[in-house]
Design an enzyme around this catalytic site. Structure first.
Site, short mmCIF file in Angstrom:
data_model
loop_
_atom_site.label_atom_id
_atom_site.label_comp_id
_atom_site.label_asym_id
_atom_site.label_seq_id
_atom_site.Cartn_x
_atom_site.Cartn_y
_atom_site.Cartn_z
N GLU A 78 -58.37 -50.91 48.08
CA GLU A 78 -57.41 -49.96 47.56
C GLU A 78 -55.98 -50.50 47.49
O GLU A 78 -55.03 -49.74 47.36
CB GLU A 78 -57.46 -48.67 48.37
CG GLU A 78 -58.76 -47.90 48.18
CD GLU A 78 -58.74 -46.55 48.85
OE1 GLU A 78 -58.94 -45.54 48.15
OE2 GLU A 78 -58.53 -46.50 50.07
N HIS A 97 -51.00 -45.45 52.62
CA HIS A 97 -52.17 -44.66 52.24
C HIS A 97 -52.96 -44.41 53.51
O HIS A 97 -53.25 -45.34 54.27
CB HIS A 97 -53.04 -45.39 51.22
CG HIS A 97 -54.34 -44.68 50.95
ND1 HIS A 97 -54.40 -43.37 50.53
CD2 HIS A 97 -55.63 -45.09 51.07
CE1 HIS A 97 -55.65 -43.01 50.38
NE2 HIS A 97 -56.43 -44.03 50.71
N HIS A 99 -55.53 -41.28 55.96
CA HIS A 99 -56.47 -40.15 56.00
C HIS A 99 -56.22 -39.37 57.29
O HIS A 99 -57.16 -39.06 58.03
CB HIS A 99 -57.92 -40.65 55.94
CG HIS A 99 -58.12 -41.81 55.02
ND1 HIS A 99 -58.21 -43.11 55.47
CD2 HIS A 99 -58.21 -41.87 53.66
CE1 HIS A 99 -58.36 -43.92 54.45
NE2 HIS A 99 -58.37 -43.21 53.33
N HIS A 167 -59.97 -36.85 50.05
CA HIS A 167 -59.80 -38.28 50.37
C HIS A 167 -58.68 -38.54 51.38
O HIS A 167 -58.93 -39.07 52.45
CB HIS A 167 -59.55 -39.07 49.08
CG HIS A 167 -59.42 -40.55 49.28
ND1 HIS A 167 -59.74 -41.45 48.29
CD2 HIS A 167 -58.99 -41.29 50.32
CE1 HIS A 167 -59.53 -42.69 48.74
NE2 HIS A 167 -59.07 -42.62 49.97
#
Length: 236
Positions: A78, A97, A99, A167
């Site tokens: 990613e 990025h 989660h 996501h």
């Protein structure tokens, strides 16, 4: 190596460790910074769990997420997320990025995250959503090519945070410290918003409150104070 480059590399290492320690990142997720000497390049760790990242893990990639020459180490799939944001937004100097667990219920339900306390103002008045299904149908949920990453960057638009349905989230900053500040406080704001909604109707900040509080909290004094605090927590 120029001093600006060595400082940026160290900031990326510190950001990985801080965000892992503050439970924004876990074994997954990643952070990056635009190259301080070359706006068309960015710096990111090789594929490694954030808490373990060191300066020797940092690699330089172009705005397609590729190195100038083949590397002997694995890269995050990613990494294209970072490339797309740097390509689309000249004002962005750092990207995360993640989660974070407190953010995931919002990603799942599509309920917007809104600033509910003064430090939460740094996430901005709006945190848009991006849904991979809209343009790409069923996928493995990873953002793994430039078409998907460009679509994500477009959905984020001029905002500083964006949620990926089912996501995770991305946070942007005009510096590594600002990106870390925003990443931590998106997580905290999500926690407080969820808890508050369990008690009753939430009372989010007004647009003007968000503007004033964000200006205060994104100032260098507050950012340095929190950065030093987070680094001290690493030492403990």
């Amino acid at each position: 190596m120029p001093d600006s480059l060595s400082r940026t590399i160290q900031d990326i290492v510190d950001a990985n460790h801080i965000l892992a320690n503050e439970e924004v990142l876990d074994g997954f997720g990643h952070v990056s910074a635009r190259h301080p000497e070359r706006a068309d390049r960015f710096l990111i760790s090789r594929s490694r769990s954030p808490a373990l990242v060191s300066a020797t893990d940092i690699v330089e990639l172009d705005l397609d997420g590729e190195p100038e020459a083949p590397l002997s180490v694995g890269l995050y799939v990613e990494r294209v997320i970072h490339a797309a944001f740097y390509k689309a937004r000249p004002d962005v100097m750092a990207v995360s990025h993640h989660h974070a667990a407190s953010v995931m219920p919002f990603c799942q339900t599509g309920v917007p995250i809104v600033p509910v306390f003064h430090i939460g103002a740094v996430i901005g008045e709006k945190v848009p959503f991006w849904d991979s299904r809209d343009a790409f149908g069923d996928t493995n949920l990873l953002v793994e090519n430039m078409a998907q990453a460009d679509s994500l960057a477009h959905a984020c638009g001029p905002h500083w945070s964006v949620l990926l349905r089912r996501h995770g989230a991305c946070n942007l900053g005009r510096s590594v410290k600002e990106m870390v500040f925003r990443s931590v406080h998106l997580k905290q704001n999500a926690e407080l918003q969820f808890q508050s909604a369990m008690l009753g109707e939430i009372s989010p900040l007004t647009a003007r409150e968000i503007e004033l509080a964000a200006e205060l909290n994104l100032g260098p004094l507050v950012q340095t104070r929190l950065w030093d605090f987070w680094k001290a927590r690493l030492g403990n």
